[in-house]
Design an enzyme around this catalytic site. Structure first.
Site, mmCIF file in Angstrom:
data_model
loop_
_atom_site.group_PDB
_atom_site.id
_atom_site.type_symbol
_atom_site.label_atom_id
_atom_site.label_comp_id
_atom_site.label_asym_id
_atom_site.label_seq_id
_atom_site.Cartn_x
_atom_site.Cartn_y
_atom_site.Cartn_z
ATOM 1 N N THR A 1 12.067 8.457 -9.859
ATOM 2 C CA THR A 1 12.296 7.804 -11.152
ATOM 3 C C THR A 1 13.564 6.963 -11.116
ATOM 4 O O THR A 1 13.568 5.795 -11.534
ATOM 5 C CB THR A 1 12.398 8.854 -12.269
ATOM 6 O OG1 THR A 1 11.159 9.552 -12.378
ATOM 7 C CG2 THR A 1 12.722 8.196 -13.604
ATOM 8 N N ASP B 1 14.314 6.084 -1.823
ATOM 9 C CA ASP B 1 14.020 7.427 -2.309
ATOM 10 C C ASP B 1 13.951 8.360 -1.102
ATOM 11 O O ASP B 1 12.981 8.353 -0.361
ATOM 12 C CB ASP B 1 12.682 7.402 -3.061
ATOM 13 C CG ASP B 1 12.199 8.778 -3.494
ATOM 14 O OD1 ASP B 1 12.862 9.773 -3.181
ATOM 15 O OD2 ASP B 1 11.137 8.844 -4.133
ATOM 16 N N GLY C 1 14.434 14.016 -9.646
ATOM 17 C CA GLY C 1 14.293 12.716 -10.305
ATOM 18 C C GLY C 1 14.570 11.529 -9.410
ATOM 19 O O GLY C 1 14.848 10.425 -9.899
#
Length: 211
Positions: A15, A78, A12
């Site tokens: 996200t 990320d 995740g």
């Protein structure tokens, strides 16, 4: 300030990066390594081209790191360059897809570059079990991920644990996220925000921290 989101495939990261960027007004950064001129050769002969592929990725991630270091605002990223090295490259080496000679050369290069790098002010580790990772991968239905082997995900999880608890030198906030759905459940996202806010204001519970 520099925040990094770490975690296995399906944890995740993307996200959470987007959600934190929106909530705090931070700049999101995503891996700019989608194109690699060695990839086609790599998939036809992985041991032969692993060093070339990983060195190209290292070059691109180092460029990103330099840009982050020079930024005058908060960035949330990320996956960091450190995961690329300590998790994915080491995993390739342990699986026999990167020779001892190439791995040694690669790590010597990384150590030279590391002296010019900035550790994240906070690394958020999204920790998930293999069943939870598989469920998420199946749920999002990306074609190129459906063929991932359980053994491969387990090997990556093992490397993440070693990276977070034995290799990484910075501060880490560990989020055990098996039972969380922070994308759809505001209460779960609030839990993460509360932990981040606690760290930013210098108040935190030691049970959530590596350091």
């Amino acid at each position: 300030m520099y925040i990094a989101i770490a975690g296995n495939i399906g944890a995740g990261k993307t996200t959470l990066t987007k959600m934190l960027a929106k909530y705090y007004g931070w700049e999101p950064r995503f891996e700019s390594v989608g194109f690699n001129p060695y990839l086609e050769d790599y998939y036809s002969d992985i041991p032969r081209w692993s060093f070339c592929v990983e060195t190209y990725f290292l070059k691109e991630r180092f460029k990103d790191m330099l840009a982050i270091t020079q930024a005058d605002h908060t960035i949330v990223q990320d996956r960091s360059i450190f995961e690329g090295v300590y998790v994915f490259v080491r995993n390739n080496y342990l699986r026999g897809d990167l020779s001892e000679r190439d791995y040694t050369t690669y790590m010597e290069l990384f150590q030279h570059l590391k002296s010019m790098m900035q550790l994240p002010d906070l690394m958020i580790y999204l920790r998930k079990s293999i069943p939870a990772l598989i469920a998420q991968i199946q749920k999002r239905g990306r074609d190129y991920e459906q063929g991932l082997q359980i053994d491969y995900l387990k090997d990556l999880n093992d490397q993440y644990e070693d990276f977070i608890f034995h290799q990484y030198e910075g501060r880490v906030l560990i989020i055990d996220s098996d039972e969380m759905d922070f994308e759809n459940n505001p209460a779960d996202f609030r839990q993460i925000i509360d932990k981040i806010d606690a760290q930013l204001f210098g108040l935190f519970s030691e049970e959530h921290w590596k350091n």
